[in-house]
Motif scaffolding. Sequence first.
Motif: not given
Length: 522
Positions: A475, A236-238, A233, A342-343, A473, A477
């Motif tokens: 992770h 990541e596409d938030k 992530s 992450e993120h 899911d 995301i």
Amino acid sequence: MATKKLNSFLLTAIACFSMSCTKNRKQPQPNIIVIMADDHATNAISAYGSHLASVAPTPNIDRIANEGVLLNHCFSTNAICTPSRATLLTGQYNHINNVRTLKDHFYPKEDHLAQIMQKNGYQTAIFGKWHLHSEPTGFDQWQVLPSQGHYFDPEFKVKGYDKDTSYEDRKMVKQKGYVTDIITNLSLKWLKNRDTESPFMLMVHQKAPHALWEYHPKYRSLFKGITLPEPPSLFEDKTHRAKETIVKQNDLHRLAQRMSGQIKISSVHNYTEWPTGALDIEGLSEHDMIKATYQKYLKDYLRCVASVDEGVGKILDYLDQNNLTENTIIIYTSDQGMFLGEHEYLDKRWFFEEGIRMPFMIKWPKELSHDQKRNHIISNVDFAPTILDMCGINTPSRMQGKSFLPVLKDENTDWENLLYYRYWMHRDMTPAHFGIRTPNYKLIYYYGMNLDTHSFGHPNSKPAWEFYDLKNDPHEINNQYRNANYRKTIDSLKIVLEMKRQKVKDYDLQYPDLLSNYMKSN
């Protein structure tokens, strides 16, 4: 003659009584060592088998897991240093022990874990990070860092030194060297000089691997020429997130600016590379800048972890060499988790797995099987009741946690498997929120409000919900809160959330605006 018969009878009675006492004598109480690192993520411990396990092994910490039990789902109820440490000692949620943010002082109303152990005949000591803004109580000996303390040549507040001065203004004693080594050596010295006739509880509270990640020079070449694997992530596409939770610049972007010297920071400690250009990001695209920052950050972080792992090995070796291993419970944990990219996050706070998930492994050769893993949901509110239970000491009714000793022993148990989480510090980067985690789902309510003395000067944000299906899911995301297919599940979880809030007495009656928004959103 009568006197001889009486004496014979008394001798026989005494002998019988003596044998009875020997037969019924309790086993000696176990010793306790709690090693707590600061911000140590499970992904940075190879026993947890993450994407970093093969490139950044932690063999000594892993020994505890291999020779004992590892918890896969152990969590902090408030993933920030000061509140988490207060919860460990009190067995209470932060709205009960009144330590909700980094600024709150720890003034327990009743005896906490260390005081209870001390009153039950245990020798007690703590060395390292305390971070509770008040004088340690319940410890026969203590040497603690002021707030975060320094990595190199740190100063310590010492029990009995300048004792007539208020705790905050007390003079300190400087120790030459690297803080992780010093805390380890102080702990070993205390073990060597303790009263061997009494059981002990020792808390070894390492500063590392907390920011600013100042590693020991001997680990400077560790990971040289290696590209560390990235988390799934990292980029990541938030857009799936509740828009109220999205910030323009995420943690790694801000860290890049700090490491490159574009942003000055108020406290650099002794880290010689900050902020004079530890990272060259000139001419890099946003994507490449994040990748470069991730590598620099994570390598420094893991170099700090290497010293912690080395210290764990020294303590384990001491126990083995002094015949203490069999009757000593040794626990390795952290005050919360830590985002390692992450993120695109670092730090903790958020109610996502990497931020709240605490490492927890325990070995107790006399009672626990080797190389075991448990998947029950455990939290730090349960630590104190469990330690007391293992020592045969009754848990006070004021403690809200529950002993998970039956879980460790793999006995049949009606364990709740439900986590209630609340992060109180409202910031523009991390809005205040609470929620629950079940084995399969996570529901989060962002109330985003400054509350009473916990205002940090940031404007309130609009309330928002997020929901994650952890099974499909892992992770986190894909926020599914608006997905109609999950509506019944979400509605059911909202009921569970409110029931749990009532159970732990987090009523929020003093915050009518929060309650009004919360009820409307339901």
